[in-house]
Design a protein around this motif. Structure first.
Motif, mmCIF file in Angstrom:
data_model
loop_
_atom_site.group_PDB
_atom_site.id
_atom_site.type_symbol
_atom_site.label_atom_id
_atom_site.label_comp_id
_atom_site.label_asym_id
_atom_site.label_seq_id
_atom_site.Cartn_x
_atom_site.Cartn_y
_atom_site.Cartn_z
ATOM 1 N N ARG A 187 38.915 41.247 32.710
ATOM 2 C CA ARG A 187 40.244 41.561 32.175
ATOM 3 C C ARG A 187 40.402 40.992 30.769
ATOM 4 O O ARG A 187 40.963 41.640 29.878
ATOM 5 N N GLY B 185 38.514 43.101 28.153
ATOM 6 C CA GLY B 185 39.020 44.451 27.909
ATOM 7 C C GLY B 185 38.075 45.499 28.464
ATOM 8 O O GLY B 185 36.938 45.212 28.840
ATOM 9 N N ALA C 284 45.832 50.206 32.181
ATOM 10 C CA ALA C 284 45.471 49.000 31.447
ATOM 11 C C ALA C 284 46.698 48.367 30.797
ATOM 12 O O ALA C 284 46.877 47.143 30.830
ATOM 13 N N VAL D 228 45.770 44.708 30.006
ATOM 14 C CA VAL D 228 44.348 44.734 29.649
ATOM 15 C C VAL D 228 44.163 45.650 28.449
ATOM 16 O O VAL D 228 44.684 46.763 28.409
ATOM 17 N N ASP D 229 43.404 45.184 27.462
ATOM 18 C CA ASP D 229 43.140 45.996 26.273
ATOM 19 C C ASP D 229 42.152 47.114 26.619
ATOM 20 O O ASP D 229 41.151 46.878 27.293
ATOM 21 N N ALA D 230 42.440 48.344 26.157
ATOM 22 C CA ALA D 230 41.600 49.494 26.518
ATOM 23 C C ALA D 230 41.221 50.305 25.295
ATOM 24 O O ALA D 230 42.076 50.645 24.463
ATOM 25 N N THR D 231 39.934 50.604 25.180
ATOM 26 C CA THR D 231 39.419 51.529 24.166
ATOM 27 C C THR D 231 38.857 52.747 24.896
ATOM 28 O O THR D 231 38.092 52.604 25.858
ATOM 29 N N ARG E 153 32.841 44.562 26.251
ATOM 30 C CA ARG E 153 33.868 45.090 27.141
ATOM 31 C C ARG E 153 33.280 45.534 28.486
ATOM 32 O O ARG E 153 32.071 45.761 28.606
#
Length: 403
Positions: A67, A70, A87, A92-95, A140
């Motif tokens: 988490r 990310g 996210a 949570v950071d999401a790309t 990640r």
């Protein structure tokens, strides 16, 4: 192997993050087919598709370290939106890496849900390669769109809802891309009632699972070409394929024109908007791609409604063409006053409606005293089209059908 207990645990984790979507009886499609059709409407999820289920379940099972690092994923659109929203809700950071030709509406929606979008490549596979590069570069966690037990379990909660709301169900029909949705649904449905049949449907231009079942191993279908971008995947997952091979009764394919017709029928008759991937189960039922008995209780899963506006315009036009509801023709008139009015009178007499007219006196392939006319017409079906053309030709108008 994924189990019914896994799906039930996912249901508890997801909670209210995913809507328990309607399962509605369709008089229209039941009448069309002779079966008893109930439509499962997953486009009523907040993200417009079922993917929020699997994304929420997978993010809920991340370790604290994962988490903190990310997540990164690849998606043609619906998984992207599901991951972005799940996210964001979990902090949570999401790309998300999406193909460069992903529908702009899905890109904007993903950004709106809080995801960072990276556009890369011409298809899902190219986007996935870039996502794995970001996974290594930034440390990640890679959240797979379908080949992950927790993702499959989350999608399988649809199956739990179907058998709970409609215990008499005989057949569930599910769209298939990478296989996460059908793997989860088949696990849930068969776990509750092994006698329920599960049928998968792919687009002809992305038939990797159907091809893999024929060959007995996961194979790529090569070039992917379909309007159903949500299932435009070149090959199934290894884990999803194992579940499909064991628990799915049959996988069939439908053509893009059949998908377009199903989208049009859903919009006109059920007043609901489905994307291409969401419409393939109904297309398979309407096209009788698999055998079903009269009065068999069949549930097509309408998996999403995130269709780009430009694509929708094209799809609706194709659907109208398939049903004889739209016609474009070219003919030749004498270049004299009243000629166009007389032509319009013949068309009106046959109760066709004129959308547009293009009148050209300078066309090279007509005489100096004539004019070429193209007409876009609203018609009432294939019989009406044939009658209209016969009437025009009997009145001396040569007819060339353009579309």
């Amino acid at each position: 192997m994924l189990s019914l207990d896994d799906v039930r645990a996912a249901r508890e984790r997801i909670g209210d993050a995913a809507v328990r979507t309607p399962l509605d009886y369709s008089h229209t499609f039941s009448e069309f087919t002779g079966a008893v059709i109930h439509l499962k409407y997953e486009q009523f999820q907040r993200t417009g598709a079922f993917k929020i289920r699997g994304a929420t379940n997978r993010i809920a099972t991340l370790s604290p370290a994962e988490r903190e690092a990310g997540v990164v994923t690849a998606s043609a659109g619906n998984h992207a939106q599901g991951v972005a929203l799940a996210a964001t809700r979990a902090g949570v950071d999401a790309t998300i890496v999406m193909p460069e030709n992903a529908p702009i509406s899905k890109v904007k929606a993903t950004e709106g849900y809080g995801g960072r979008v990276v556009l890369h490549g011409v298809d899902y596979d190219a986007a996935q390669d870039r996502a794995h590069e970001i996974e290594r570069e930034e440390g990640r966690f890679y959240l797979h769109a379908f080949d992950d037990p927790d993702v499959m379990a989350g999608q399988g909660t649809i199956g739990l809802e179907i058998v709970r709301d409609l215990p008499e169900v005989d057949t569930v029909v599910v769209p298939v891309g990478g296989g996460g949705l059908i793997a989860g649904v088949a696990t849930a449905v068969k776990g509750v009632d092994p006698d329920v049949r599960v049928v998968g449907v792919q687009a002809e231009g992305a038939s990797s699972v159907a091809d893999s079942l024929t060959k007995g191993e996961v194979v790529s279908c090569g070039d992917v070409d379909t309007i159903a971008d949500g299932i435009a995947v070149a090959h199934a997952g290894e884990m999803t394929f194992d579940v499909i091979r064991e628990r799915v009764d049959e996988v069939v394919t439908v053509s893009d024109p059949e998908i377009a017709m199903a989208i049009t029928y859903l919009l006109e008759r059920s007043k609901v908007l489905a994307e291409g991937a969401g419409a393939v189960p109904l297309a398979a039922v309407l096209g009788e791609k698999f055998d079903y008995e009269p009065d068999e209780v069949v549930v097509p899963v309408i998996s999403g409604g995130n269709i780009d506006s430009n694509t929708l315009t094209t799809v609706l036009m194709r659907g109208l063409l398939q049903r004889g509801r739209y016609l474009r023709i070219k003919t030749v008139l004498k270049d004299e006053p009243g000629a166009l009015r007389n032509l319009a009178g013949v068309i009106a007499g046959e109760r066709a409606n004129i959308y547009a007219i293009q009148h050209d006196r300078t066309a090279r392939d007509v005489g100096m005293s004539s004019a070429e006319v193209e007409l876009d017409l609203e018609t009432r079906g294939h019989d009406h089209v044939e009658r209209l053309i016969e009437t025009l030709e009997s009145k001396g108008y040569p007819v060339e059908v353009l579309v």
